[in-house]
Design an enzyme around this catalytic site. Structure first.
Site, short mmCIF file in Angstrom:
data_model
loop_
_atom_site.label_atom_id
_atom_site.label_comp_id
_atom_site.label_asym_id
_atom_site.label_seq_id
_atom_site.Cartn_x
_atom_site.Cartn_y
_atom_site.Cartn_z
N THR A 24 0.82 -1.21 0.00
CA THR A 24 0.00 0.00 0.00
C THR A 24 0.86 1.26 0.00
OG1 THR A 24 -1.85 -1.05 1.11
CG2 THR A 24 -1.67 1.31 1.38
N SER A 66 1.52 -7.35 -1.35
CA SER A 66 2.21 -8.43 -0.62
C SER A 66 1.44 -9.74 -0.66
CB SER A 66 2.54 -8.02 0.81
OG SER A 66 1.40 -8.02 1.62
N THR A 97 1.50 -4.70 4.04
CA THR A 97 1.30 -5.14 5.42
C THR A 97 0.71 -6.55 5.51
OG1 THR A 97 -0.89 -4.10 5.50
CG2 THR A 97 0.99 -2.78 6.27
N ASP A 98 0.00 -6.98 4.44
CA ASP A 98 -0.78 -8.22 4.57
C ASP A 98 0.07 -9.45 4.89
OD1 ASP A 98 -3.03 -6.75 4.14
OD2 ASP A 98 -3.27 -7.31 2.04
N1 ASP Z 1 -2.73 -5.29 0.20
C1 ASP Z 1 -1.66 -4.47 0.71
C2 ASP Z 1 -0.39 -5.31 0.69
O1 ASP Z 1 -0.20 -6.11 1.55
C3 ASP Z 1 -1.97 -4.00 2.08
C4 ASP Z 1 -0.95 -3.06 2.69
O2 ASP Z 1 0.16 -2.91 2.25
O3 ASP Z 1 -1.29 -2.44 3.73
O4 ASP Z 1 0.40 -5.19 -0.20
#
Ligand code: ASP
Length: 343
Positions: A24, A66, A97-98
């Site tokens: 993100t 991710s 974050t995922d």
């Molecule tokens: N879908 C995103 C990822 O993991 C979520 C994030 O980065 O907060 O790449």
């Protein structure tokens, strides 16, 4: 014991490598929703505050959500760190974050005795967004990467956690990560970066990149009455490792649907089974209940207070090195990166 990190010139102009992998933090709106679109150079425009205090080099590793980070990318990241760390005081890696908790755990195992900090961070809002949490997270990650304290960490919402203890616990909140069953490695407040010496890893040998892994590992969350035949299918599909999130402190069903006998069969067939708890906090202990002791007798390994992410990545990493049950057992009775309390 907590000591306050120096605020003097030692803090300034540390050489930091920023490895970007997407997430993100690097995302932009597209017709299909947010997707990583910024490369390292575009990122640079957002680092002006940090470049006053650090010498920053940026390398673009991936541009991935991710959800698409997989074992091949973990190896790519570990190799990039191994190739570069000698030229830097520390490394910051931006990441979605995922799956950040999985990556942070796996890198902790692959980068044995790493002498510099590698700090993963990301954000819940893209860095281009005017209210992004990305700046704050990057600032904290750079502070930790400049601290000279070795190890793999996750920096999020002013907290620094061991890579093997970080878990994503919120889908959208800025305080998205928790350090599970372990105090924070550091926190950032008005006193600066407060390091927790008791938690920080202490490298005890030469650096080693150990990046073989086995991706035939599956995680199963137990639900009441789970049909044991699922394990026959996994055997046919040539899975080599299974992590089972069992109930509470440690228990699996054995009346009517006898999971314990089935586990015995598959352990005999050469599959490694690691059991942990589906409770997020505190340790599992399969010696407490009959329903747990029976599982231990069937030859499964305990994950104690490891996070599920650490248990899964440790099993992949262990099976990448050996298929001998006694060596795998030995790896699981060793703490490599603060991932487990074995006492
Ligand atoms: N879908 C995103 C990822 O993991 C979520 C994030 O980065 O907060 O790449």
């Amino acid at each position: 014991m907590i000591f306050k990190w120096l605020k003097g010139p030692e803090y300034l102009m540390k050489k930091i490598l920023l490895l970007t992998t997407g997430g993100t933090i690097a995302s932009e709106p597209t017709k299909e929703g947010l997707a990583p679109g910024m490369d390292g150079n575009e990122f640079a425009a957002y680092l002006s505050g940090l470049s006053v205090n650090h010498q920053i080099q940026i390398k673009n590793l991936y541009q991935l959500d991710s959800s698409n980070i997989q074992p091949e990318e973990w190896q790519g990241m570990a190799r990039a760190v191994a190739d570069e760390f000698q030229q830097y005081d520390g490394i910051v890696m931006t990441h979605g974050t995922d799956t950040m908790a999985y990556t942070a755990s796996m890198l902790s195992f692959m980068l044995q005795n790493l002498p510099v900090p590698v700090v993963l961070t990301g954000s819940q809002l893209p860095i281009r967004h005017p209210l992004s949490d990305g700046f704050e997270n990057l600032r904290c990650a750079f502070a930790m990467a400049s601290s000279g304290r070795a190890g793999v960490f996750v920096a999020f919402d002013r907290k620094i956690m061991l890579g093997t203890r970080a878990v994503k616990v919120r889908t959208t909140g800025f305080d998205a990560f928790e350090s599970v069953n372990c105090p924070y490695a550091a926190v950032v407040d008005s006193a600066g970066l407060n390091l927790n010496e008791a938690v920080l890893p202490k490298p005890s040998g030469n650096f080693q990149l150990i990046d073989n892994l086995c991706d035939n590992v599956i995680l199963i969350k137990l639900t009441p009455g789970l049909n044991p035949e699922i394990f026959d299918m996994l055997l046919k599909m040539r899975y080599r490792g299974i992590v089972i999130e069992a109930f509470g402190a440690g228990g699996l069903n054995f009346i009517r649907r006898d999971l314990i006998s089935k586990l015995h069969q598959i352990v005999q067939a050469g599959i490694t089974v690691v059991v942990c708890s589906q409770c997020l906090y505190e340790r599992s202990d399969f010696t407490i209940y009959q329903a747990g002791q029976k599982a231990l007798e069937s030859g499964v390994l305990q994950a104690y207070d490891m996070t599920t992410e650490a248990a899964v990545t440790k099993l992949m990493w262990a099976l990448g090195q050996t298929d001998r049950p006694e060596e795998i057992r030995q790896i699981f009775s060793t703490c490599y990166a603060g991932e487990v309390s074995l006492t």
